[in-house]
Design a protein around this motif. Sequence first.
Motif, short mmCIF file in Angstrom:
data_model
loop_
_atom_site.label_atom_id
_atom_site.label_comp_id
_atom_site.label_asym_id
_atom_site.label_seq_id
_atom_site.Cartn_x
_atom_site.Cartn_y
_atom_site.Cartn_z
N ARG A 120 0.83 -1.21 0.00
CA ARG A 120 0.00 0.00 0.00
C ARG A 120 0.86 1.26 0.00
NH1 ARG A 120 -3.44 -3.02 3.91
NH2 ARG A 120 -5.33 -3.65 2.77
N LYS A 121 1.98 1.21 0.72
CA LYS A 121 2.90 2.35 0.74
C LYS A 121 3.48 2.59 -0.65
CE LYS A 121 6.89 4.25 3.17
NZ LYS A 121 7.93 4.00 4.20
N GLU A 122 3.88 1.48 -1.29
CA GLU A 122 4.41 1.61 -2.65
C GLU A 122 3.36 2.18 -3.60
OE1 GLU A 122 7.42 1.01 -3.96
OE2 GLU A 122 8.26 0.63 -1.97
N LEU A 123 2.10 1.72 -3.38
CA LEU A 123 1.01 2.23 -4.21
C LEU A 123 0.81 3.72 -4.01
CD1 LEU A 123 -1.36 1.85 -6.13
CD2 LEU A 123 -2.77 1.18 -4.17
N GLU A 124 0.87 4.17 -2.73
CA GLU A 124 0.72 5.60 -2.46
C GLU A 124 1.83 6.39 -3.14
OE1 GLU A 124 0.62 6.16 1.73
OE2 GLU A 124 -1.31 5.15 2.01
N GLU A 125 3.07 5.87 -3.04
CA GLU A 125 4.19 6.56 -3.68
C GLU A 125 4.02 6.59 -5.20
OE1 GLU A 125 7.83 4.80 -2.44
OE2 GLU A 125 7.61 5.39 -0.34
N ALA A 126 3.55 5.46 -5.75
CA ALA A 126 3.34 5.41 -7.20
C ALA A 126 2.27 6.41 -7.64
CB ALA A 126 2.96 4.00 -7.62
N LEU A 127 1.17 6.49 -6.83
CA LEU A 127 0.11 7.44 -7.16
C LEU A 127 0.59 8.88 -7.04
CD1 LEU A 127 -2.94 5.72 -5.42
CD2 LEU A 127 -2.42 5.79 -7.87
N ALA A 128 1.42 9.14 -5.98
CA ALA A 128 1.96 10.49 -5.81
C ALA A 128 2.88 10.86 -6.97
CB ALA A 128 2.71 10.59 -4.48
N LEU A 129 3.74 9.91 -7.36
CA LEU A 129 4.63 10.17 -8.49
C LEU A 129 3.84 10.36 -9.78
CD1 LEU A 129 7.49 7.61 -7.75
CD2 LEU A 129 7.61 10.10 -7.55
N THR A 130 2.77 9.56 -9.94
CA THR A 130 1.93 9.71 -11.12
C THR A 130 1.30 11.10 -11.16
OG1 THR A 130 1.41 7.34 -11.10
CG2 THR A 130 -0.06 8.78 -12.36
N SER A 131 0.83 11.57 -9.98
CA SER A 131 0.24 12.89 -9.92
C SER A 131 1.25 13.97 -10.28
CB SER A 131 -0.32 13.15 -8.52
OG SER A 131 -0.86 14.44 -8.41
N LYS A 132 2.50 13.81 -9.77
CA LYS A 132 3.55 14.79 -10.09
C LYS A 132 3.87 14.78 -11.57
CE LYS A 132 5.86 14.86 -5.58
NZ LYS A 132 7.11 14.58 -4.85
N GLU A 133 3.95 13.58 -12.14
CA GLU A 133 4.26 13.50 -13.57
C GLU A 133 3.14 14.10 -14.41
OE1 GLU A 133 7.17 12.51 -14.94
OE2 GLU A 133 7.78 12.56 -12.83
N GLU A 163 1.24 16.56 -13.39
CA GLU A 163 1.41 18.00 -13.25
C GLU A 163 2.52 18.51 -14.16
OE1 GLU A 163 2.06 18.85 -9.17
OE2 GLU A 163 0.04 18.31 -8.53
N LYS A 164 3.63 17.73 -14.20
CA LYS A 164 4.73 18.11 -15.09
C LYS A 164 4.27 18.11 -16.54
CE LYS A 164 8.59 16.42 -12.24
NZ LYS A 164 9.69 15.44 -12.20
N THR A 165 3.48 17.09 -16.88
CA THR A 165 2.98 17.00 -18.25
C THR A 165 2.13 18.21 -18.60
OG1 THR A 165 2.96 14.57 -18.13
CG2 THR A 165 1.61 15.60 -19.85
N THR A 166 1.21 18.57 -17.67
CA THR A 166 0.35 19.74 -17.92
C THR A 166 1.18 21.01 -18.01
OG1 THR A 166 -1.46 18.66 -16.72
CG2 THR A 166 -1.61 21.04 -17.04
N GLU A 167 2.15 21.13 -17.09
CA GLU A 167 3.01 22.32 -17.11
C GLU A 167 3.82 22.39 -18.41
OE1 GLU A 167 6.66 24.30 -14.47
OE2 GLU A 167 5.67 22.44 -13.83
N TRP A 168 4.36 21.23 -18.81
CA TRP A 168 5.16 21.20 -20.03
C TRP A 168 4.32 21.53 -21.25
CZ3 TRP A 168 9.49 21.65 -22.35
CH2 TRP A 168 9.70 21.12 -23.61
N GLN A 169 3.11 20.97 -21.30
CA GLN A 169 2.23 21.28 -22.43
C GLN A 169 1.88 22.76 -22.47
OE1 GLN A 169 -0.95 18.48 -21.63
NE2 GLN A 169 -0.18 17.03 -23.15
#
Length: 425
Positions: free
Chosen positions: A150-163, A165-171
């Motif tokens: 579950r911790k790994e899943l939370e980290e994966a979801l957090a990283l996904t959210s950051k990516e 955001e980066k995608t939206t910012e980059w676009q």
Amino acid sequence: MAAASPVESLQEEGTCPVCLEYFTHPVTLECGHNFCRACIAQCWEGPDTAASCPQCRETVQQRNLRPNRELGNMVEISKRLSFQVAKRAGGDGVCGEHQETLKLFCEEDQTSVCLVCHLSRAHRAHRVVPIEEAAQEYMVKFQGALGPLRKELEEALALTSKEKEKTTEWQGKVKNKREMIAGEFNKLHTLLREEEQLLLQSLEEEERETLHRLRENVTKLSQQSSSLQQLITEIEEKCRQPVVELLKDVKSTLSRGENVKLQEPEAVSTDLKNVYKISLDMREALKRFGADVTLDPDTANPWLVLSEDRKRVSRGDTWQGRPDKPEGFDPCPCVLGAERFAGGRRYWEVGVGDKTGWDLGVCRESVRRKGGVTHTPEAGYWAVRLRDGGYKTPPPDPPPRERPARPGGDFPGLRGGRGLVLQCD
């Protein structure tokens, strides 16, 4: 969905909600819910005398546990029924080889076995444990594995959210850059079209002038050729005439032939005089529209300080004591350029340094100069503005996205227009 069979309903009633297995030494809590004694003891590990029911969360006393023998008997009946049903259906709860209940778990082969399997040569030397004990052990391991997963899943979801955001910012950056490139090239296309027209006009004028001179030379040479041909014909006719006629006016004829001298044409160069070079540098292309703007002290706000050469302006700390003239701005801290533009295109640059607010552009001669001033095209102003770290331009021009050290502009000429500098901060 099909209704559960009576055996399945009985199995469900005989299953502990904690371990999800048949009740083992079932006990009943004050709230009426049942659990294995070992399961509830594990849930209530700790010194507290009061705890909550794992199912309904009602607070109960740990000591008030009543053994539920009736439920235990029902569990045994359910087990036998399940065994009979599984035996008839060849289910997973019965050994397919010996038709015995799978009561043991072989840890070495990681499989459930019956008592006969355990005594057989295949499993005799292996370590086996009761199947319920193995299930409980692996249940604990599974539950232990859930935490890190579950911790790994939370980290994966957090990283996904950051990516994301980066995608939206980059676009967004790409979109802004694309708009900026399109805007700059639209301006450049306009300048290039104008440059093309100027160069073609210049080339046309040079072509017309050179062709005129060349054609004049051709005309003069044609006239000389015609005169020579006429004289040659006359002499040839003399040579065919009788002696008396031949000698008539001979001196005049020979004199005209001896005095003939070809007049060479005017030297006309066929090399292009002008160098037709197209500049793809926006600033280089704009330089031909450059205007040398000096500031008009009669229009300056009394708090503004102008340099002696009237090329620089800053806001002073004291009133400058200038007379209040009708063309002066008050209270708006503004000053106009002395040059007036009747039309065409004009370009100039202004050094702003690290100023945090300014307006630069052009305005009509007739703009309001006393009281509040609105710097909009409707009020006669066309200006680039810096306020609160952001830039603003009249539509449809996009505002600059990077801080310019020397803002410049290709300002369309206004009838009666003048250069505008607003010294704000």
